[in-house]
Design a protein around this motif. Structure first.
Motif, PDB file in Angstrom:
ATOM      1  N   THR A   1     -41.521 -45.525  17.010  1.00 19.81           N
ATOM      2  CA  THR A   1     -40.952 -46.798  17.446  1.00 19.81           C
ATOM      3  C   THR A   1     -39.606 -46.552  18.133  1.00 19.81           C
ATOM      4  O   THR A   1     -38.727 -45.878  17.584  1.00 19.81           O
ATOM      5  CB  THR A   1     -40.749 -47.740  16.235  1.00 19.81           C
ATOM      6  N   VAL A   2     -39.460 -47.113  19.322  1.00 19.44           N
ATOM      7  CA  VAL A   2     -38.192 -47.005  20.058  1.00 19.44           C
ATOM      8  C   VAL A   2     -37.173 -47.892  19.344  1.00 19.44           C
ATOM      9  O   VAL A   2     -37.380 -49.098  19.223  1.00 19.44           O
ATOM     10  CB  VAL A   2     -38.367 -47.437  21.533  1.00 19.44           C
TER      11      VAL A   2
ATOM     12  N   PHE B   1     -33.839 -48.523  20.078  1.00 20.75           N
ATOM     13  CA  PHE B   1     -32.968 -49.262  20.995  1.00 20.75           C
ATOM     14  C   PHE B   1     -33.477 -48.968  22.399  1.00 20.75           C
ATOM     15  O   PHE B   1     -33.932 -47.861  22.671  1.00 20.75           O
ATOM     16  CB  PHE B   1     -31.504 -48.789  20.881  1.00 20.75           C
ATOM     17  N   GLU B   2     -33.383 -49.932  23.277  1.00 15.41           N
ATOM     18  CA  GLU B   2     -33.872 -49.745  24.641  1.00 15.41           C
ATOM     19  C   GLU B   2     -33.243 -48.504  25.277  1.00 15.41           C
ATOM     20  O   GLU B   2     -32.035 -48.286  25.188  1.00 15.41           O
ATOM     21  CB  GLU B   2     -33.547 -50.977  25.488  1.00 15.41           C
ATOM     22  N   GLY B   3     -34.093 -47.680  25.870  1.00 13.76           N
ATOM     23  CA  GLY B   3     -33.616 -46.483  26.555  1.00 13.76           C
ATOM     24  C   GLY B   3     -33.306 -45.307  25.649  1.00 13.76           C
ATOM     25  O   GLY B   3     -32.774 -44.308  26.112  1.00 13.76           O
ATOM     26  N   ARG B   4     -33.616 -45.413  24.377  1.00 10.17           N
ATOM     27  CA  ARG B   4     -33.317 -44.341  23.415  1.00 10.17           C
ATOM     28  C   ARG B   4     -34.593 -43.647  22.974  1.00 10.17           C
ATOM     29  O   ARG B   4     -35.685 -44.156  23.120  1.00 10.17           O
ATOM     30  CB  ARG B   4     -32.596 -44.905  22.178  1.00 10.17           C
ATOM     31  N   TRP B   5     -34.413 -42.476  22.376  1.00 11.58           N
ATOM     32  CA  TRP B   5     -35.544 -41.716  21.860  1.00 11.58           C
ATOM     33  C   TRP B   5     -36.006 -42.273  20.525  1.00 11.58           C
ATOM     34  O   TRP B   5     -35.221 -42.815  19.749  1.00 11.58           O
ATOM     35  CB  TRP B   5     -35.157 -40.260  21.658  1.00 11.58           C
ATOM     36  N   THR B   6     -37.287 -42.064  20.250  1.00 11.17           N
ATOM     37  CA  THR B   6     -37.832 -42.362  18.926  1.00 11.17           C
ATOM     38  C   THR B   6     -37.441 -41.219  17.979  1.00 11.17           C
ATOM     39  O   THR B   6     -36.998 -40.152  18.428  1.00 11.17           O
ATOM     40  CB  THR B   6     -39.372 -42.447  18.977  1.00 11.17           C
TER      41      THR B   6
ATOM     42  N   ASP C   1     -42.536 -37.979  26.340  1.00 13.56           N
ATOM     43  CA  ASP C   1     -42.642 -39.403  26.003  1.00 13.56           C
ATOM     44  C   ASP C   1     -44.080 -39.660  25.594  1.00 13.56           C
ATOM     45  O   ASP C   1     -44.950 -39.892  26.439  1.00 13.56           O
ATOM     46  CB  ASP C   1     -42.250 -40.254  27.214  1.00 13.56           C
TER      47      ASP C   1
END
Length: 166
Positions: A30-31, A33-38, A96
């Motif tokens: 699950t991501v 925060f937007e633009g961040r790595w899981t 990804d």
């Protein structure tokens, strides 16, 4: 001093496994925060950094002509300053994709075991044999152990933040 950093390395790598084991398969991917790595991507990134590092440590080279820990404090200060954002070199950016929790953990356990064994059994006063263009060129093998330790601690901190967000 070598034993202390190797103990810290073992603790940091072990903590990565413990942290990732606390995630469900869905949470792992699950991501946060937007633009961040899981969390899975962070685990894969750590794997990409340490995978094969044992061979680097075992490869014989010349000894550094300075204190082999000369740059260690700078490495520590850089990676443990959590307010600083960093950009990963392309060759260690995680794919990804959806990560299988057990496969990821198993790969990390194997790489961790090889890394710690090599750190214990290599001459860490030697120059690390890195390819031109690698940002760690010029560091001793001991400084590489410091790098892996502090890099892992930094990302464990990131995984802890992700666990709260997901």
């Amino acid at each position: 001093m070598h034993n202390e950093i190797i103990s810290q390395l073992e603790a940091a790598l072990g903590n990565t496994i413990t942290l990732l084991e606390s995630f469900t398969e869905i949470e792992l991917n699950t991501v946060p925060f937007e633009g961040r790595w899981t969390a899975g991507q962070v685990g894969r990134h750590i794997f990409k950094v340490i995978n094969g590092m044992d061979q680097l440590l075992y490869t014989p080279t010349e000894r550094v002509d300075r204190d082999p820990e000369e740059r260690a404090a700078g490495i520590r200060d850089l990676f443990l300053d959590f307010s600083t954002k960093m950009k990963s070199p392309d060759f260690i950016i995680p794919e990804d994709k959806q990560y299988d929790k057990q496969e990821l953990i198993k790969s990390l356990q194997e790489a961790n075991a090889k890394m710690t064994k090599a750190a214990k059994n290599s001459d860490l006063t030697q120059l690390a044999p890195l390819p031109e263009g690698n940002p760690l060129v010029g560091n001793s093998k001991l400084e590489i152990v410091h790098f892996v330790t502090y890099h892992t601690i930094r990302h464990n901190h990131q995984i802890e933040k992700i666990s709260v967000a997901v």
